[in-house]
Design an enzyme around this catalytic site. Structure first.
Site, PDB file in Angstrom:
ATOM      1  N   GLU A  89       5.042   1.751  11.827  1.00 21.44           N
ATOM      2  CA  GLU A  89       5.168   3.036  10.735  1.00 21.44           C
ATOM      3  C   GLU A  89       4.787   4.317  10.805  1.00 21.44           C
ATOM      4  OE1 GLU A  89       6.751  -0.902   8.868  1.00 21.44           O
ATOM      5  OE2 GLU A  89       5.083   0.198   9.923  1.00 21.44           O
ATOM      6  N   ALA A 130      13.575  -0.721   9.721  1.00 19.17           N
ATOM      7  CA  ALA A 130      14.355   0.155   8.736  1.00 19.17           C
ATOM      8  C   ALA A 130      15.521   1.303   8.916  1.00 19.17           C
ATOM      9  CB  ALA A 130      13.573   0.390   7.605  1.00 19.17           C
ATOM     10  N   GLU A 166       8.228  -7.125   8.301  1.00 13.06           N
ATOM     11  CA  GLU A 166       7.787  -7.090   6.900  1.00 13.06           C
ATOM     12  C   GLU A 166       9.317  -8.484   6.436  1.00 13.06           C
ATOM     13  OE1 GLU A 166       6.189  -3.175   4.981  1.00 13.06           O
ATOM     14  OE2 GLU A 166       7.899  -3.867   5.883  1.00 13.06           O
ATOM     15  N   GLY A 208      10.455  -3.231   9.093  1.00  6.04           N
ATOM     16  CA  GLY A 208      10.436  -3.958   7.974  1.00  6.04           C
ATOM     17  C   GLY A 208      11.469  -5.160   8.539  1.00  6.04           C
TER      18      GLY A 208
END
Length: 295
Positions: A169, A103, A149, A146
């Protein structure tokens, strides 16, 4: 989630060739919609019958880091592909260097708890997992945070031999927020998921296949082609029954065994209300190929 900062450090350690979208051997290709203005993705039709929608992430300078604009582009593209009756399956990919490196940390840096909570931050990112048509992730390079994910939101993951996955993360003081702790645990089990998310360690495509996260691993240059071939194979079946079957598998993934079995039985019964179920069984008995109509 993660990681523009992490990707910056990564990029210093690797050669940085000019960004390019993988070439496909399939000769049939055209823009899905000349009217569509996507800033961060490319959308095309692929396959001999042009029945595969190909979405290519295209943030050249950020290793396809997932910003709101990119995720909005994906959502809009999926809306168009879902509405297009000529499309039977979708392939989502990035570049050879990065599927999506995480992200966009710059977008998140100054957010507060109240902003995240009241604004349901990242909730719109689930659009990929809600797609009724089968979607295949073709992963090369980094699929971190991300990006990992996003791949896990897809129905099937094909990966290149050099692909690297991870949920780092924890290394920047937060946790996965778009399904990383949930889908990863379902895919690889509690112990392995705990090791991955608590250490932030990356893992290879071969390990991902071994653990059940990735379906198959291919040479880098073949991943997108193979994902398109898989989509074309799926498209030979009834698109209505494919959607019903996908819902049943997702039920197994998301609910208890007993509830999943009840859902499967109801969905099985529902196929007997379709013309395609009758056509499929009739064609089998008549020893011919079925002519599915999606009804």
């Amino acid at each position: 989630m993660a990681f523009v900062k992490l990707c910056s450090s990564i990029s210093k350690q690797i050669i940085q060739p000019a960004f390019r979208v993988q070439k496909l051997s399939t000769p049939f290709s055209r823009s899905l919609s000349t009217a569509a203005n996507y800033e961060f993705i490319k959308v095309e039709k692929k396959g001999e019958k042009e029945n595969i929608g190909l979405i290519t992430l295209n943030r050249k300078k950020a290793l396809n880091a997932l910003c709101d604009g990119l995720m909005n582009d994906i959502s809009n593209a999926l809306d168009s592909l879902e509405a297009d009756k000529s499309i039977g399956a979708i392939v989502l990919t990035g570049s050879e260097k990065a599927f999506a490196a995480g992200a966009d940390i710059k977008e998140m840096q100054n957010k507060t708890f109240s902003e995240c909570f009241s604004g349901s931050f990242l909730s719109a990112w689930d659009r990929v997992s809600k797609t009724t048509k089968p979607i295949i992730a073709a992963v090369n390079g980094y699929a971190l945070g991300g990006g990992c994910e996003l791949a896990m939101m897809c129905d099937i993951i094909y990966a290149g031999e050099g692909a690297k996955f991870g949920q780092p993360e924890i290394l920047i003081g937060t946790i996965p927020g778009a399904g990383g702790t949930q889908r990863l645990t379902k895919a690889v089990g509690k112990s392995k998921a705990m090791e991955i998310v608590l250490t932030g360690n990356q893992f290879t495509a071969i390990e991902a296949e071994k653990w059940g996260l990735v379906s198959k691993v291919f040479p880098v240059e073949q991943v997108v082609d193979e994902a398109i071939k898989l989509g074309e194979k799926i498209c030979t079946n009834s698109n209505l029954i494919v959607a019903i079957c996908k819902e049943s598998v997702n039920s197994a993934y998301e609910t208890t065994l007993s509830e999943g079995l009840r859902t499967e039985k109801r969905l099985f019964y529902s196929t007997f209300a379709t013309k395609d179920r009758k056509e499929g069984m009739t064609a089998f008995l008549e020893k011919r190929k079925p002519d599915f109509t999606g009804e």
